[in-house]
Write an enzyme that holds these catalytic residues in place. Structure first.
Site, PDB file in Angstrom:
ATOM      1  N   GLY A 125       0.846  -1.192   0.000  1.00  0.00           N
ATOM      2  CA  GLY A 125       0.000   0.000   0.000  1.00  0.00           C
ATOM      3  C   GLY A 125       0.877   1.235   0.000  1.00  0.00           C
ATOM      4  O   GLY A 125       2.108   1.140  -0.013  1.00  0.00           O
ATOM      5  N   GLY A 127       0.959   5.532   1.536  1.00  0.00           N
ATOM      6  CA  GLY A 127       0.315   6.559   2.350  1.00  0.00           C
ATOM      7  C   GLY A 127       1.078   7.857   2.273  1.00  0.00           C
ATOM      8  O   GLY A 127       1.872   8.063   1.351  1.00  0.00           O
ATOM      9  N   GLY A 128       0.829   8.710   3.244  1.00  0.00           N
ATOM     10  CA  GLY A 128       1.413  10.044   3.226  1.00  0.00           C
ATOM     11  C   GLY A 128       2.926  10.053   3.381  1.00  0.00           C
ATOM     12  O   GLY A 128       3.582  11.021   3.009  1.00  0.00           O
ATOM     13  N   PHE A 129       3.494   9.013   3.961  1.00  0.00           N
ATOM     14  CA  PHE A 129       4.943   9.003   4.169  1.00  0.00           C
ATOM     15  C   PHE A 129       5.689   8.280   3.048  1.00  0.00           C
ATOM     16  O   PHE A 129       6.894   8.389   2.935  1.00  0.00           O
ATOM     17  CB  PHE A 129       5.281   8.321   5.500  1.00  0.00           C
ATOM     18  N   GLY A 130       4.984   7.458   2.277  1.00  0.00           N
ATOM     19  CA  GLY A 130       5.654   6.722   1.207  1.00  0.00           C
ATOM     20  C   GLY A 130       4.974   5.388   0.959  1.00  0.00           C
ATOM     21  O   GLY A 130       3.859   5.157   1.411  1.00  0.00           O
ATOM     22  N   VAL A 132       4.756   1.068   0.958  1.00  0.00           N
ATOM     23  CA  VAL A 132       5.095  -0.054   1.839  1.00  0.00           C
ATOM     24  C   VAL A 132       5.185  -1.321   0.984  1.00  0.00           C
ATOM     25  O   VAL A 132       4.291  -1.597   0.175  1.00  0.00           O
ATOM     26  CB  VAL A 132       4.011  -0.247   2.926  1.00  0.00           C
ATOM     27  N   LYS A 146       8.955   0.117   4.662  1.00  0.00           N
ATOM     28  CA  LYS A 146       8.308   1.395   4.338  1.00  0.00           C
ATOM     29  C   LYS A 146       9.372   2.377   3.864  1.00  0.00           C
ATOM     30  O   LYS A 146      10.259   2.754   4.622  1.00  0.00           O
ATOM     31  CB  LYS A 146       7.622   1.922   5.604  1.00  0.00           C
ATOM     32  N   ASP A 243      -1.963  10.545  14.236  1.00  0.00           N
ATOM     33  CA  ASP A 243      -2.647  10.017  13.042  1.00  0.00           C
ATOM     34  C   ASP A 243      -3.331   8.675  13.339  1.00  0.00           C
ATOM     35  O   ASP A 243      -3.168   7.709  12.581  1.00  0.00           O
ATOM     36  CB  ASP A 243      -1.632   9.885  11.899  1.00  0.00           C
TER      37      ASP A 243
HETATM   38  N1  LIG Z   1       3.478  -3.688   8.667  1.00  0.00           N
HETATM   39  C1  LIG Z   1       2.574  -3.875   7.720  1.00  0.00           C
HETATM   40  N2  LIG Z   1       2.145  -5.111   7.404  1.00  0.00           N
HETATM   41  C2  LIG Z   1       1.225  -5.307   6.434  1.00  0.00           C
HETATM   42  N3  LIG Z   1       0.654  -4.313   5.733  1.00  0.00           N
HETATM   43  C3  LIG Z   1       1.037  -3.053   5.996  1.00  0.00           C
HETATM   44  C4  LIG Z   1       2.016  -2.766   6.995  1.00  0.00           C
HETATM   45  N4  LIG Z   1       2.182  -1.419   7.045  1.00  0.00           N
HETATM   46  C5  LIG Z   1       1.359  -0.907   6.131  1.00  0.00           C
HETATM   47  N5  LIG Z   1       0.673  -1.866   5.486  1.00  0.00           N
HETATM   48  C6  LIG Z   1      -0.313  -1.680   4.420  1.00  0.00           C
HETATM   49  O1  LIG Z   1       0.093  -0.597   3.623  1.00  0.00           O
HETATM   50  C7  LIG Z   1      -0.942   0.386   3.585  1.00  0.00           C
HETATM   51  C8  LIG Z   1      -0.301   1.741   3.506  1.00  0.00           C
HETATM   52  O2  LIG Z   1       0.295   2.045   4.725  1.00  0.00           O
HETATM   53  P1  LIG Z   1       0.812   3.498   5.023  1.00  0.00           P
HETATM   54  O3  LIG Z   1       1.120   3.564   6.478  1.00  0.00           O
HETATM   55  O4  LIG Z   1       1.886   3.855   4.089  1.00  0.00           O
HETATM   56  O5  LIG Z   1      -0.415   4.426   4.643  1.00  0.00           O
HETATM   57  P2  LIG Z   1      -1.694   4.817   5.438  1.00  0.00           P
HETATM   58  O6  LIG Z   1      -1.649   4.173   6.791  1.00  0.00           O
HETATM   59  O7  LIG Z   1      -2.879   4.539   4.583  1.00  0.00           O
HETATM   60  O8  LIG Z   1      -1.546   6.367   5.577  1.00  0.00           O
HETATM   61  P3  LIG Z   1      -0.549   7.164   6.523  1.00  0.00           P
HETATM   62  O9  LIG Z   1       0.599   7.553   5.676  1.00  0.00           O
HETATM   63  O10 LIG Z   1      -1.336   8.304   6.968  1.00  0.00           O
HETATM   64  O11 LIG Z   1      -0.133   6.265   7.646  1.00  0.00           O
HETATM   65  C9  LIG Z   1      -1.766   0.154   4.844  1.00  0.00           C
HETATM   66  O12 LIG Z   1      -3.074   0.582   4.687  1.00  0.00           O
HETATM   67  C10 LIG Z   1      -1.676  -1.356   4.997  1.00  0.00           C
HETATM   68  O13 LIG Z   1      -2.715  -1.948   4.259  1.00  0.00           O
HETATM   69 MG   LIG Z   2       0.019   4.180   8.003  1.00  0.00          MG
END
Ligand SMILES: Nc1ncnc2c1ncn2[C@@H]1O[C@H](COP(=O)(O)OP(=O)(O)OP(=O)(O)O)[C@@H](O)[C@H]1O
Ligand SMILES: [Mg+2]
Length: 450
Positions: A125, A127-130, A132, A146, A243
């Site tokens: 996925g 998100g705002g930081f980059g 994953v 990440k 957050d």
């Molecule tokens: N440790 C992890 N194990 C499995 N999936 C993960 C993990 N971390 C993140 N993900 C998946 O990646 C997606 C993106 O995560 P990310 O933290 O980058 O964005 P976000 O949580 O949607 O936004 P934000 O940047 O505000 O945290 C998550 O919604 C999740 O589905």
């Molecule tokens: Mg996140």
């Protein structure tokens, strides 16, 4: 190859020695010596041909296997195959596996992350930081990597390391574990515990929204509250998350919750797809109203507000704000308040998609009341997370919450709000946060105010 060349040269010298006397004799040579010389040279040449064929076949087979492995993944741009790097780095790998056991955040190189993620083949996925990515350590332990976005005001290395140290040492069963990080000229990244069931948002909205039963959802709510309480009240350097939202509540193979991204707001800036103001932190819809107010002191209570918003979404298994067919905004939290105000919270089972049952009705009502306390307009009126845990566990009688969301109605003529506040204030030990006694529930156990 070098030893074979030496061997060949030796044979040639022997052959020359055998044939030289006959040549010097000026005759046609000893036929016996010539036969021996030819058979020796012949067998050596034959052997050499066999060796060369063997080497080519091995290389060809290796190439075919490598291509076959890469058919489902993008080609690697590394010169050597992952196995070769892992073999070369074996002592290094042993070291970091030992360090994992010692629970110390490990510094990885960009090349190692490339190998762990199979050249970033599976994106989980973004998100705002980059972004994953999924990966695994050489011992088979699954990880999530990440990659943090870098921007012009990137943090200096020592500041980055300091934040990493804090995140790495913050351990609780409801917090996502960070195994290590990567920091070099070109990239910064975090190496995190992999969570089999992804994030909670997947199970609240859309097709999979009813896959988690109500009892499990309750456990997820309480576990998440415990994780935040640890961040706020117990860990060595207390952390405001900023957050809290379903996407940052990750679920392991047993659907136990772990909070992700804590400490990240200090580590790096987010991109502007999530935020509109430079100093604004959090995600609209979950962030507390004071975060939008200029120069208003931000406390741990902004996470309590966000957690309340998450509770509403868990209760309704829906997004708090949805556009109704008529085009108007259908805002679930205010509906919960209205039901509470009319004494109709016990009839929420339909919205929660749970079967009617006395205990469940009470549990839903309890969750609604906790959520209404968490989203109070004044930060001091929101309970600290340790009190939220206590209330969710059902070990305390929850007091009626005052009307929240007054900030949405600046000039309020609604007298019920005033009445609700008064009722709350008249009840046992009501003091709106100025004394050490709890105002949120009836109980005698002292709790920490934040
Ligand atoms: N440790 C992890 N194990 C499995 N999936 C993960 C993990 N971390 C993140 N993900 C998946 O990646 C997606 C993106 O995560 P990310 O933290 O980058 O964005 P976000 O949580 O949607 O936004 P934000 O940047 O505000 O945290 C998550 O919604 C999740 O589905
Ligand atoms: Mg996140």
């Amino acid at each position: 190859m070098a030893s074979m060349a030496a061997w060949l040269i030796g044979i040639i010298i022997v052959v020359c020695q055998v044939s030289t006397p006959s040549a010097q004799g000026g005759g046609g040579g000893n036929p016996m010596s010539i036969v021996i010389a030819f058979s020796v040279v012949g067998s050596v040449v034959g052997l050499l041909i066999l060796v060369v064929i063997g080497i080519f076949s091995y290389k060809f087979a290796k190439k075919v296997v490598r291509e076959w492995r890469n058919t489902s993944t993008p080609p690697t741009d590394l010169e050597s195959a992952p196995e070769e790097i892992l073999e070369k780095d074996a002592p290094e790998m042993d070291k970091f596996l030992r360090e994992i056991a010692d629970e110390y955040p490990i510094r990885f190189t960009a090349q190692q992350l490339n190998v762990f993620t199979n050249n970033y083949a599976t994106r989980l996925g973004s998100g705002g930081f980059g972004d994953v990515y999924k990966g695994q350590f050489p011992n088979g332990l699954k990880i999530a990597v990440k990659i943090l976005k870098r921007n012009s005001d990137k943090k200096a290395e020592n500041q980055f390391m300091a934040e990493i140290g804090t995140i790495g040492r913050t351990r609780h069963r409801n917090l996502l574990r960070m195994y290590g990080f990567c920091y070099d000229e070109f990239m910064s990244a975090l190496v995190l515990e992999y969570m089999e069931n992804g994030s909670l948002d997947r199970f609240l909205y859309g097709k999979t929204r009813n896959e988690i039963d109500w009892e499990k959802l309750q456990e997820i709510a309480t576990g998440t509250a415990r994780g935040i309480a640890y961040l706020h009240e117990e860990c060595h350097r207390r952390i405001i998350h900023y957050d809290i939202k379903p996407a940052n509540i990750l679920l392991d193979v047993d659907f136990s919750p772990k909070i992700g991204d804590f400490g990240l707001s200090n580590l790096c800036n987010r991109d502007n797809t999530h935020v509109s103001l430079t100093e604004y932190r959090g995600t609209p819809g979950y962030s507390a109203p004071e975060l939008l107010r200029f120069n208003f002191p931000v406390t741990f209570k902004c996470d309590v507000y966000s957690f309340g918003m998450v509770l509403f979404e868990m209760i309704g298994r829906r997004k708090n704000a949805e556009v109704s067919p008529s085009g108007s905004i259908d805002w679930f939290p205010i509906q919960i308040w209205e039901r509470f105000d009319k004494g109709e919270l016990v009839n929420m089972s339909g919205e929660c998609n749970v079967e009617e049952d006395g205990e469940r009705k009470m549990a839903i009502e309890r969750m609604c009341m906790v959520a209404l306390w968490c989203v109070q307009d004044t930060p001091e009126d929101r309970p600290p997370m340790s009190a939220v845990v206590k209330m969710l566990e059902g070990s305390a009688e929850i007091m009626p919450p005052p009307k929240p969301f007054q900030y949405m109605y600046p000039i309020s003529t609604d007298t019920s709000a005033v009445t609700a506040v008064t009722v709350a204030m008249d009840s046992e030990q009501m003091s709106s946060g100025s004394s050490s006694s709890p105002i949120w529930y009836k109980g005698s156990v002292p709790i920490l105010r934040t």
